[in-house]
Design a protein around this motif. Structure first.
Motif, PDB file in Angstrom:
ATOM      1  N   ALA A   1       0.855  -1.203   0.007  1.00 28.51           N
ATOM      2  CA  ALA A   1       0.011  -0.040  -0.117  1.00 28.51           C
ATOM      3  C   ALA A   1       0.907   1.149  -0.163  1.00 28.51           C
ATOM      4  N   MET A   2       0.240   2.347  -0.111  1.00 27.03           N
ATOM      5  CA  MET A   2       1.179   3.518   0.033  1.00 27.03           C
ATOM      6  C   MET A   2       1.588   3.837   1.349  1.00 27.03           C
ATOM      7  N   SER A   3       2.886   4.258   1.274  1.00 30.73           N
ATOM      8  CA  SER A   3       3.280   4.795   2.482  1.00 30.73           C
ATOM      9  C   SER A   3       3.861   6.104   2.786  1.00 30.73           C
ATOM     10  N   LEU A   4       4.356   6.506   3.671  1.00 30.96           N
ATOM     11  CA  LEU A   4       4.937   7.767   3.963  1.00 30.96           C
ATOM     12  C   LEU A   4       6.585   7.522   4.204  1.00 30.96           C
ATOM     13  N   VAL A   5       7.116   8.394   3.148  1.00 30.35           N
ATOM     14  CA  VAL A   5       8.583   8.367   3.084  1.00 30.35           C
ATOM     15  C   VAL A   5       8.993   9.052   4.266  1.00 30.35           C
ATOM     16  N   SER A   6      10.214   8.678   5.161  1.00 32.17           N
ATOM     17  CA  SER A   6      10.556   9.309   6.231  1.00 32.17           C
ATOM     18  C   SER A   6      12.159   9.786   6.395  1.00 32.17           C
ATOM     19  N   ALA A   7      13.134   8.720   5.379  1.00 29.68           N
ATOM     20  CA  ALA A   7      14.367   9.116   5.567  1.00 29.68           C
ATOM     21  C   ALA A   7      14.804   8.658   4.305  1.00 29.68           C
TER      22      ALA A   7
ATOM     23  N   ASP B   1      28.266   5.846  -9.434  1.00 26.93           N
ATOM     24  CA  ASP B   1      29.484   5.846 -10.325  1.00 26.93           C
ATOM     25  C   ASP B   1      30.588   5.900  -9.378  1.00 26.93           C
ATOM     26  N   VAL B   2      31.670   5.116  -9.634  1.00 28.99           N
ATOM     27  CA  VAL B   2      32.897   5.259  -8.556  1.00 28.99           C
ATOM     28  C   VAL B   2      33.854   6.076  -9.067  1.00 28.99           C
ATOM     29  N   TYR B   3      34.409   6.837  -8.391  1.00 32.41           N
ATOM     30  CA  TYR B   3      35.373   7.828  -8.607  1.00 32.41           C
ATOM     31  C   TYR B   3      36.894   7.459  -8.266  1.00 32.41           C
ATOM     32  N   GLU B   4      37.955   7.921  -9.028  1.00 30.06           N
ATOM     33  CA  GLU B   4      39.197   7.299  -8.465  1.00 30.06           C
ATOM     34  C   GLU B   4      39.615   8.067  -7.193  1.00 30.06           C
ATOM     35  N   ASN B   5      39.138   9.151  -7.045  1.00 25.05           N
ATOM     36  CA  ASN B   5      39.707  10.083  -5.923  1.00 25.05           C
ATOM     37  C   ASN B   5      39.131   9.635  -4.608  1.00 25.05           C
ATOM     38  N   LYS B   6      37.883   8.721  -4.581  1.00 21.83           N
ATOM     39  CA  LYS B   6      37.541   8.192  -3.474  1.00 21.83           C
ATOM     40  C   LYS B   6      36.913   9.329  -2.386  1.00 21.83           C
ATOM     41  N   ILE B   7      36.647  10.547  -2.882  1.00 22.31           N
ATOM     42  CA  ILE B   7      36.235  11.267  -1.848  1.00 22.31           C
ATOM     43  C   ILE B   7      34.863  11.462  -1.951  1.00 22.31           C
ATOM     44  N   ARG B   8      34.361  10.926  -0.893  1.00 22.97           N
ATOM     45  CA  ARG B   8      32.936  10.813  -0.820  1.00 22.97           C
ATOM     46  C   ARG B   8      32.158  10.762   0.558  1.00 22.97           C
ATOM     47  N   VAL B   9      30.734  11.164   0.708  1.00 19.33           N
ATOM     48  CA  VAL B   9      30.467  10.916   2.046  1.00 19.33           C
ATOM     49  C   VAL B   9      29.163  10.249   2.064  1.00 19.33           C
ATOM     50  N   TYR B  10      28.651   9.484   3.038  1.00 17.39           N
ATOM     51  CA  TYR B  10      27.519   8.768   3.061  1.00 17.39           C
ATOM     52  C   TYR B  10      26.534   9.656   3.916  1.00 17.39           C
ATOM     53  N   MET B  11      25.295   9.824   3.626  1.00 14.33           N
ATOM     54  CA  MET B  11      24.445  10.610   4.624  1.00 14.33           C
ATOM     55  C   MET B  11      23.174  10.020   4.705  1.00 14.33           C
ATOM     56  N   GLN B  12      22.663   9.868   6.019  1.00 13.98           N
ATOM     57  CA  GLN B  12      21.221   9.507   6.026  1.00 13.98           C
ATOM     58  C   GLN B  12      20.552  10.867   6.381  1.00 13.98           C
ATOM     59  N   LEU B  13      19.687  11.332   5.573  1.00 14.43           N
ATOM     60  CA  LEU B  13      18.717  12.455   5.545  1.00 14.43           C
ATOM     61  C   LEU B  13      17.251  12.251   5.975  1.00 14.43           C
ATOM     62  N   ALA B  14      16.743  13.398   6.510  1.00 14.90           N
ATOM     63  CA  ALA B  14      15.256  13.435   6.815  1.00 14.90           C
ATOM     64  C   ALA B  14      14.693  13.521   5.291  1.00 14.90           C
ATOM     65  N   ALA B  15      13.457  12.825   4.945  1.00 13.51           N
ATOM     66  CA  ALA B  15      12.927  12.588   3.592  1.00 13.51           C
ATOM     67  C   ALA B  15      11.384  12.745   3.878  1.00 13.51           C
ATOM     68  N   GLY B  16      10.935  13.260   2.759  1.00  8.27           N
ATOM     69  CA  GLY B  16       9.217  13.238   2.963  1.00  8.27           C
ATOM     70  C   GLY B  16       8.691  14.510   2.709  1.00  8.27           C
ATOM     71  N   SER B  17       7.317  14.397   2.685  1.00  3.02           N
ATOM     72  CA  SER B  17       6.466  15.594   2.690  1.00  3.02           C
ATOM     73  C   SER B  17       6.570  16.638   3.795  1.00  3.02           C
ATOM     74  N   ALA B  18       7.072  16.162   5.074  1.00  2.00           N
ATOM     75  CA  ALA B  18       7.014  16.872   6.135  1.00  2.00           C
ATOM     76  C   ALA B  18       8.270  17.652   6.018  1.00  2.00           C
ATOM     77  N   VAL B  19       9.176  16.948   6.388  1.00  2.00           N
ATOM     78  CA  VAL B  19      10.637  17.367   6.371  1.00  2.00           C
ATOM     79  C   VAL B  19      11.364  16.972   5.329  1.00  2.00           C
ATOM     80  N   ASN B  20      12.139  17.656   4.706  1.00  2.00           N
ATOM     81  CA  ASN B  20      12.776  16.835   3.516  1.00  2.00           C
ATOM     82  C   ASN B  20      14.317  17.636   3.293  1.00  2.00           C
ATOM     83  N   LEU B  21      15.316  17.385   3.554  1.00  2.00           N
ATOM     84  CA  LEU B  21      16.679  17.843   3.502  1.00  2.00           C
ATOM     85  C   LEU B  21      17.437  17.075   2.161  1.00  2.00           C
ATOM     86  N   LYS B  22      17.831  18.044   1.321  1.00  2.00           N
ATOM     87  CA  LYS B  22      18.487  17.627   0.033  1.00  2.00           C
ATOM     88  C   LYS B  22      19.935  17.480   0.364  1.00  2.00           C
ATOM     89  N   PRO B  23      20.523  16.389  -0.265  1.00  2.00           N
ATOM     90  CA  PRO B  23      22.002  16.249   0.131  1.00  2.00           C
ATOM     91  C   PRO B  23      22.684  17.674  -0.769  1.00  2.00           C
TER      92      PRO B  23
END
Lengths: 628, 288
Positions: free
Chosen positions: B98-104, B222-244
């Motif tokens: 069923a439909m659900s609410l996106v949270s993160a 995509d994988v890049y040679e410089n390996k400079i990267r960051v993983y992040m878990q962010l609030a998402a959805g219609s109430a609070v949404n943060l873009k990377p």
């Protein structure tokens, strides 16, 4: 994954990057090592326009059926990318392989309207291919043009190596076969052009020199290559009923102008309207087999996933199997969420029934194209649409719930008087009046009539090719006259008037019947920044006027001059099937207000019978004896 | 009935905007012969809803669309037919739900190769963060390992601030917002990411019910040679949404680096809903 020609940075800074990445559903990818010929086909306008064109889809499909050929596509980069490519010196590339266009064997342009001419130069220049054919070398592709504008290709003759006159299906094989052979044997560009000029339908403009009279008209075409033909005869596909049709058309990612399956039901038109070039150059009328079309419709909807299907032809109502086809489409696909769109239908009981089934009556309008305001002028242009049939069609539509009507007219037609102009207002008013004949309880609010006028442009290979065009001042005067007249009509408040600007039509008029001396004007206008001229926001009339002045060329020589009956036309080198005597006969009948029956009623011996098929060979009751 | 489809978006498809992706799927469902449910009226359209639109230029391993079906076949067959209807080799899993609410949502943000110079101002040289990094590095830019460490330290410092205030612009107005609470965690390599992620996940078990079929697809990031990267878990959805992108812009500003949106490839890894009882996260494809 395919490597793209443009960086992420560029793609993310331009509008609609999907225009440049290819990868659409049904795109053809081949290994360059497996083919002998790389062909790039171009529609010189923005992607969304070019991708909507049926001809490109046909050519793409046909060429890619050859194992030795890979046909790819390119369109005009939009102004934002155009600027970036120039700044960063990025060569224009084809969408499929993302490789530079200059590395191809052929660059083919489809020439659908005159106002795309500067975009041809844009594509050539961005591809780093010399703009003038004379400057090209063995490293450049053969630049070939086709489509309706090639029926007078002279204003762009200097930019092309070859023009192909006619329908692509019938003559492309030999163009490629000869090329392959020449390439294999290391023959020069010149040798290829000489050999290919021997094929029917091929016009190599550099093989002819033009001489002019003192008054500026053409004296003669003189061949500088002896074996070049005296006349180039158009090539057409006579087995259209079973001719191959692209059942796997490309499906773009972005919404394009024609975002639907297009089913071409016939080519040519039996009507013979005297202003209409398409009605003359696509003769004879040839129909496709209805069972074949049903099969195509099914396969194309399956292969594209489109939610709409549209019929394409110059006059759908004249297709003899129309009812069967349309009811089949409704029964077969209507319940599956497929919209059916039916342009160019005559308004009658059948079309209203069909429209009532496939559209929301409240939101749609019915369309008439009387083209002229009075019966007298409609007879001059041979538009076989009477006032009675318009009013009856409108009455029936109103009774079935429609309350919106669109009317298309041309202004500046030959023999037009102020009475004809005001006749537009009178006719629009009569239509509105028909609505108010209905009892109030049957009406759906107010009636809404939109009349729009375009500026008549005389075209080659029509009976009006000898005519003078109105001056823009006269056209604007007539617009004002009409506007005032509409306001004075009893139902004037229900009629909206919209019109086209004159300046673009003036240029169209110059190029439609222009000669080779215009090549430099187009080049100079392009160099001054003209591009995307058919887009009003980029059309710069002032720059065009400067380019004409710089070259000492008068616009009115091409537009406002009535031609002598024996004048040599720039397009006389081409044989479009309809003969000059027939066109002249039609011109004289027009002046005297005589109509000519359509091809099904009577053969008027236009010349198209030489192609040996189509409507020319049906049984008729009456035969034209050759006398007027 | 409703069905949920999980798909990946990568390669040149990242240049296709959300509205066009919707049109693309509508046509793909027809090609695949899905018995789609339509709305009534003269302009019927397919019953479909996307979990969370992905911005132009972003790639993803976990996009979700819910569709209405009038009838359906075996999920394995349906996954096969939709994959056939999509020209590129994209893999899909499908679940009924069923439909659900996106949270993160989880993201991987990587510096594209060729943009290492962009970091120079802040991490190496003249920027405001210079003092905090100790000695200046005059070495070769090819020395990605060291650059990677510098980036990590700068990012950790950025994230350790008690508040991260950004100027959030909407169509109507702009306001100052603290985005710190919207960032659930950050990580700098996959092991660290998996470890932190598992702490946030609900205790679910893969449901191998008849209504579910999934393909084990490899990540298309995509994988890049410089390996400079960051993983992040962010609030998402219609109430609070943060873009990377907003996080990266803020990070760059704080670290004295000029923010170049083209330098960073954003890739979405997963979208979650929140289990109401435990307040833990459940990936949308495991949520029934």
């Amino acid at each position: 994954m395919r490597k793209l020609a443009l960086s992420d940075e560029i793609l993310l800074s331009v509008e609609k990057p999907a225009r440049y990445i290819g990868g659409e559903v049904n795109m053809v990818v081949k290994n360059p090592k497996d083919v002998d010929i790389r062909f790039c086909i171009c529609f010189p306008d923005v992607y969304e326009i070019g991708m909507s064109h049926l001809g490109i889809q046909i050519i793409y499909d046909i060429l890619n059926r050859r194992d030795d050929t890979w046909c790819e596509r390119v369109y005009s980069p939009w102004v934002d990318l155009d600027k970036l490519m120039r700044e960063r010196d990025i060569p224009l590339f084809a969408l499929e392989s993302q490789e530079p266009v200059r590395n191809f064997d052929f660059l083919g342009f489809t020439l659908q309207y005159e106002m795309c001419y500067t975009n041809i130069l844009q594509v050539l220049e961005l591809s780093k291919i010399p703009v003038f054919a004379k400057d090209r070398t063995a490293d450049d592709p053969i630049v070939i043009g086709g489509g309706p504008c090639t029926y007078n290709p002279e204003p762009i003759a200097d930019f092309f190596d070859i023009f192909y006159i006619g329908e692509f299906e019938s003559g492309y094989e030999e163009i490629l076969d000869i090329y392959k052979e020449c390439k294999k044997n290391g023959m020069t560009r010149r040798e290829y052009l000489e050999r290919v000029s021997q094929l029917e339908g091929i016009y190599v403009p550099s093989f002819y020199d033009v001489e002019y009279n003192d008054d500026g008209t053409i004296k003669s075409y003189r061949k500088n290559y002896d074996k070049a033909p005296d006349k180039v005869r158009k090539q057409i596909e006579m087995k259209l009923d079973e001719a191959y049709y692209p059942v796997k058309p490309l499906v773009p990612f972005v919404k394009v102008t024609q975002d639907r399956v297009v089913l071409e039901i016939q080519r040519g038109c039996i009507r013979g309207c005297r202003f209409c070039q398409a009605g003359m150059i696509y003769r004879p009328t040839r129909e496709r087999d209805v069972e074949y079309l049903k099969k195509c419709a099914y396969e194309m909807l399956k292969s594209t996933g489109h939610e709409e299907i549209s019929l394409s032809s110059l006059s759908s109502s004249d297709y003899s199997q129309l009812k069967e086809l349309v009811y089949f489409l409704i029964d077969e696909f209507g319940s599956k969420g497929i919209n059916i769109s039916l342009p160019s239908l005559r308004i009658d009981a059948f079309s209203l029934d069909v429209m009532g089934k496939v559209q929301d009556i409240r939101k749609s309008s019915i369309t008439f194209a009387p083209e002229a305001g009075t019966q007298r002028l409609r007879d001059v242009i041979n538009k076989g649409l009477t006032e009675d049939s318009i009013l009856n069609g409108a009455r029936e539509a109103f009774q079935n719930g429609w309350n919106r009507v669109k009317l298309y007219f041309m202004m500046g037609l030959p023999e037009e008087t102020d009475e004809d102009v005001e006749g537009i207002a009178v006719l629009a008013d009569k239509i509105a009046g028909v609505y108010y004949e209905m009892p109030k309880e049957r009406r759906q609010g107010k009636v809404n009539v939109v009349a729009s006028t375009s500026f008549f442009v005389p075209k080659p290979f029509t009976p009006f090719q000898w005519c003078a065009m109105d001056t823009p001042e006269e056209y604007i005067r007539k617009q004002r006259l009409l506007k005032g007249s509409i306001n004075r009509q009893p139902h004037g408040n229900c009629i909206k008037y919209s019109w086209h600007d004159a300046e673009l039509s003036v240029l169209e008029g110059v190029f439609a019947r222009g000669d080779r001396r215009l090549c430099n004007v187009i080049y100079d206008a392009y160099k001054a920044g003209c591009m995307y001229d058919s887009w009003s926001e980029y059309f710069d009339y002032g720059k065009w006027l400067d380019a004409f002045e710089k070259n000492g060329i008068s616009i009115s020589f091409y537009t406002c001059r009535e031609r002598q009956e024996d004048e040599v036309f720039p397009w006389d080198i081409i044989d479009a099937g309809v003969s000059k005597p027939f066109l002249l006969r039609e011109y004289r009948r027009a002046i005297s207000g005589k109509t000519t029956p359509n091809c099904r009623e009577m053969c008027f011996n236009c010349g198209a019978k030489q192609f040996g098929g189509g409507v020319c060979f049906i049984e008729r009751e009456a035969v034209y004896e050759g006398k007027d | 009935m409703k069905a949920r489809i999980k798909f990946q978006k990568y390669g040149a498809m990242k240049f296709i905007g959300h509205l066009d992706v919707m049109r693309y799927f509508q046509k793909a469902f027809r090609r695949a012969g899905y018995d789609i449910e339509y709305t009534q009226g003269f302009n019927p359209h397919q019953v479909m809803s996307f979990a969370s639109p992905l911005g132009l230029g972003l790639t993803s391993d976990a996009e979700y669309v819910d569709i209405g079906l009038k009838s359906c076949e075996d999920p394995e067959i349906m996954v096969g037919s939709i994959n056939e209807a999509l020209p590129d080799d994209r893999e899909h899993g499908k679940k009924e739900s069923a439909m659900s609410l996106v949270s993160a949502a989880d993201y991987l943000v990587s510096l594209k190769d060729g943009y290492e110079m962009e970091l120079q101002g802040g991490i190496y040289g003249n920027g405001s963060m210079e003092g905090n990094f100790g000695e200046r590095l005059y070495g070769s830019l090819e020395d990605y390992g060291i650059l990677h460490d510098k980036f990590r330290r700068a990012f950790e410092r950025f994230y350790s601030q008690p508040n991260i205030i950004i100027n959030k612009k909407t169509k109507k107005n702009e306001m100052m917002v603290d985005i710190k609470p919207m960032i659930c965690f950050t990580a700098f390599d996959e092991t660290e990411y998996r470890k932190k992620l598992s702490g946030n996940l609900a205790d679910f078990r893969r449901t191998e019910s008849s209504g579910s079929y999934s393909v084990n697809a490899e990540s298309k990031a995509d994988v890049y040679e410089n390996k400079i990267r960051v993983y992040m878990q962010l609030a998402a959805g219609s109430a609070v949404n943060l873009k990377p992108e907003q996080v990266m812009e803020s990070f760059c500003a704080a670290s004295g680096i000029s923010y170049n949106p083209f330098a960073w490839q954003v890739h979405r890894l997963e979208i979650y809903t929140r289990d109401e009882e435990t307040k833990k996260l459940i990936p949308l494809d495991r949520f029934l």
